[in-house]
Write an enzyme that holds these catalytic residues in place. Structure first.
Site, PDB file in Angstrom:
ATOM      1  NE  ARG A  77     -17.672   0.041  -1.364  1.00  0.00           N
ATOM      2  CZ  ARG A  77     -16.907   1.104  -0.356  1.00  0.00           C
ATOM      3  NH1 ARG A  77     -16.260   1.035   0.647  1.00  0.00           N
ATOM      4  NH2 ARG A  77     -18.615   1.545  -0.470  1.00  0.00           N
ATOM      5  CE  LYS A 181     -20.290   1.632  20.573  1.00  0.00           C
ATOM      6  NZ  LYS A 181     -18.626   1.606  19.766  1.00  0.00           N
ATOM      7  CG  HIS A 211     -21.533  -5.030  22.759  1.00  0.00           C
ATOM      8  ND1 HIS A 211     -21.417  -3.823  22.242  1.00  0.00           N
ATOM      9  CD2 HIS A 211     -21.066  -5.817  23.766  1.00  0.00           C
ATOM     10  CE1 HIS A 211     -20.472  -4.233  22.861  1.00  0.00           C
ATOM     11  NE2 HIS A 211     -19.885  -5.112  23.791  1.00  0.00           N
ATOM     12  CE  LYS A 215     -20.752  -6.837  27.482  1.00  0.00           C
ATOM     13  NZ  LYS A 215     -19.958  -7.026  27.776  1.00  0.00           N
ATOM     14  CD  GLU A 249     -12.936  -1.136  26.591  1.00  0.00           C
ATOM     15  OE1 GLU A 249     -13.690  -1.985  25.689  1.00  0.00           O
ATOM     16  OE2 GLU A 249     -13.641   0.332  26.200  1.00  0.00           O
ATOM     17  CG  ASP A 268     -15.978   3.489  21.570  1.00  0.00           C
ATOM     18  OD1 ASP A 268     -16.544   3.056  20.737  1.00  0.00           O
ATOM     19  OD2 ASP A 268     -14.964   2.834  22.034  1.00  0.00           O
ATOM     20  CG  HIS A 273     -21.729   0.003  25.207  1.00  0.00           C
ATOM     21  ND1 HIS A 273     -22.611  -0.573  23.944  1.00  0.00           N
ATOM     22  CD2 HIS A 273     -19.922   0.369  24.607  1.00  0.00           C
ATOM     23  CE1 HIS A 273     -22.127  -0.521  23.221  1.00  0.00           C
ATOM     24  NE2 HIS A 273     -20.731  -0.737  23.416  1.00  0.00           N
ATOM     25  CE  LYS A 373     -11.286   2.354  23.459  1.00  0.00           C
ATOM     26  NZ  LYS A 373     -12.524   0.554  23.388  1.00  0.00           N
ATOM     27  CE  LYS A 378     -13.905  -6.658  28.594  1.00  0.00           C
ATOM     28  NZ  LYS A 378     -14.301  -4.969  28.950  1.00  0.00           N
TER      29      LYS A 378
END
Ligand code: BG6
Length: 522
Positions: A77, A181, A211, A215, A249, A268, A273, A373, A378
């Site tokens: 936009r 997603k 994604h 990997k 994470e 999420d 995943h 999270k 990680k």
């Protein structure tokens, strides 16, 4: 439990990795160049495009992986022209690192921009005219890849706009739609989205990205299992005690509260995943390594998932939400103090789940999925824990507690496979010590470079290879499994009693109850 992250004694294994393809064949890094095409990025002025897609395009271009007849057409936009978008892309590449000046100078003339209101049919007609002009000017030969890097609320509208403008038709070349997603937020909305996408696009035109599947180590799971004869005989309930897939994470919700408040960790990370990791470990060997055969086998795993028993919710699902903490010494706010988050939010940022695959191979073997999270490190890892020895000859040395063998697939950090085993410590006395045999794909592959996940998915979309993408039946099966769990958890939250939500300090390993479920992780 040993201290998380503490590695048992390592010894260097006498194995190496031959980077040359057998027989000196073609490059392993890159497939043949895709056909000319226009890559149309919807949401081109947004965050996903800046952080992931534009850097991936630039990196592919640097490696000579993109077709000669390429046009990158940003659409959003924001009322920009071509030069504005080029300046934006340049800034995005500099921010992402890895900017290659000469490569960018060569790519920039192939980058364009088309302002677009997704609700405006005239905007899509103008887009179609622009694409026709690019076919002639940039040699894109009528092939179009439409990447929906927009909020999911726009997906259906954008797909309809494309269809109404005739852009879903594959008369002169291919027309593909790339969707990120979340694919809906429960079973019904996933079905409704699919109906909307299919008004104009056929299933072979729809690429649903995950994604994680791109990997390197994740792709390697199937090769490890099915290109080696030694694992499959052990890969079943007779020898495997449990399987754990974890994606931990350190980042918090950042500026994504608007999305995350409505999603939480189950939507999420689990619906996509984590379910993919589970399927890659649990699936049967497909008859061929092609998109349909691989996705058929994954769908069979999802079909075999035992429906969650509501009575066991408290035992088999641990939900958590991060509070304030000082990861790495720096104070960070708790989830409820993050910008855009409700002060009484019951959205989980951590989940550990025990589930079961009811088939001959896996009956009775618990699968543990864990993601959260703001955790201490990680760490993305799959652990296959084998059964203990049936009879211990070493009871007088170790008692009954001889650690079971574990096969560990490290996805992040590193890209490695390790096998833990018991070994004799040198010396006259018989002493056992856990040892780890580790093979690091990255170290062994140097100096060759792996494709980043977004580079890989972009290339596969251009090549039309759907192996690493979700198929709708699997999306629905996973929602079918998770939706009752979500409904039950959210009913608790809605009543203002998030009793099942455990608090944990930012920078910790998450709620103790969650870690108890996955002791084999470390
Ligand atoms: C995304 C989630 O799909 O995956 C994010 O929306 C998450 O919340 C991310 O942070 C994790 O991906 P990775 O590759 O960093 O493990």
């Amino acid at each position: 439990m040993p201290a998380p992250g503490a590695a048992p004694t390592d010894f260097a294994p006498p194995i190496s990795f031959d980077p040359a393809p057998p027989g000196g064949g073609p490059s392993c890094l890159l497939p043949p160049r895709p056909s000319p095409c226009a890559l149309v990025i919807f949401g081109a002025s947004g965050d996903l495009a800046a952080r992931m897609i534009l850097p991936a395009v630039h990196a592919l271009h640097r490696h000579g992986a993109l077709p000669q007849g390429l046009a990158v057409l940003g659409a959003a936009r924001t009322p920009w022209g071509d030069e504005d978008f080029r300046a934006h892309m340049r800034r995005a590449l500099e921010a992402a690192g890895g900017m290659d000046g000469p490569a960018w100078e060569a790519l920039a003339p192939r980058v364009f921009y088309q302002p677009l209101d997704y609700a405006d049919p005239a905007g899509f007609a103008a887009l179609a005219a622009r694409l026709d002009a690019l076919d002639a000017g940039a040699g894109t030969e009528g092939n179009r890849l439409f990447y929906l890097a927009t909020p999911p609320t726009v997906y259906a509208e954008a797909a309809r706009g494309l269809g109404a403008a005739g852009l879903a038709r594959e008369a002169r070349g291919f027309s593909r739609l790339v969707v990120e997603k979340p694919f809906g937020r429960d079973l019904d909305s996933a079905r409704a989205l699919d109906v909307a996408l299919h008004e104009h696009f056929a299933e072979h035109q729809v690429f649903r990205i995950d994604h994680y599947l791109a990997k390197e180590t994740v792709q390697n799971i199937l090769l490890l299992r099915f290109a080696n004869a030694i694992f499959e005989p052990l890969w079943n309930r007779r020898y495997v005690a449990s399987v754990t897939c974890a994606a931990m994470e350190t980042l918090g919700v950042g500026h994504r509260a608007g999305y995350y408040e409505r999603s939480g960790v189950l939507r999420d990370m689990f619906q996509n995943h984590m379910m993919q990791l589970l399927a890659l470990v649990a699936m049967e060997p497909p008859p061929a390594f092609d998109a349909e055969a691989v996705r058929d086998e994954k769908a069979k795993v999802y079909r075999a998932l035992r429906p969650f028993d509501p009575a066991r919710l408290a035992d088999d699902l641990v939900l958590g939400q991060y509070g304030p903490g000082t990861p790495g010494g720096a104070p960070v706010p708790g989830y409820r103090r993050e910008p855009g988050v409700a002060p009484d939010s019951a959205t989980p940022t951590f989940a550990a789940m025990r589930l079961w695959v009811d088939n001959w191979r896996w009956q009775g073997v618990p699968f543990h999925l864990l993601s959260g999270k703001r955790l201490r490190e990680k760490l993305t890892r799959i652990v296959v824990r084998f059964r203990e020895v049936p009879h211990s000859l070493f009871r007088h040395i170790l008692g009954e507690d001889i650690g079971a063998n574990r096969l560990i697939l490290d996805i992040h950090p590193g890209n490695a496979v390790s096998l833990t085993m018991q070994a004799k410590l040198p010396g006259a006395r018989l002493c056992l010590q856990p040892a780890t045999m580790r093979f690091d794909f990255d170290a062994a592959r140097a100096p060759a470079r792996a494709l980043d996940a977004y580079e890989k998915v972009l290339l596969d979309c251009m090549l039309g290879d759907q192996t690493l993408f979700w198929r709708q039946d699997a999306v629905e099966q996973c929602w079918g499994f998770l939706t009752p769990v979500l409904e039950r958890c959210e009913a608790c939250g809605a009543q203002g009693s998030p009793a099942e939500l455990h608090g944990y300090a930012a920078g910790s390993w998450g709620p103790a109850a969650g870690l108890e479920m996955v002791q084999e992780l470390f």
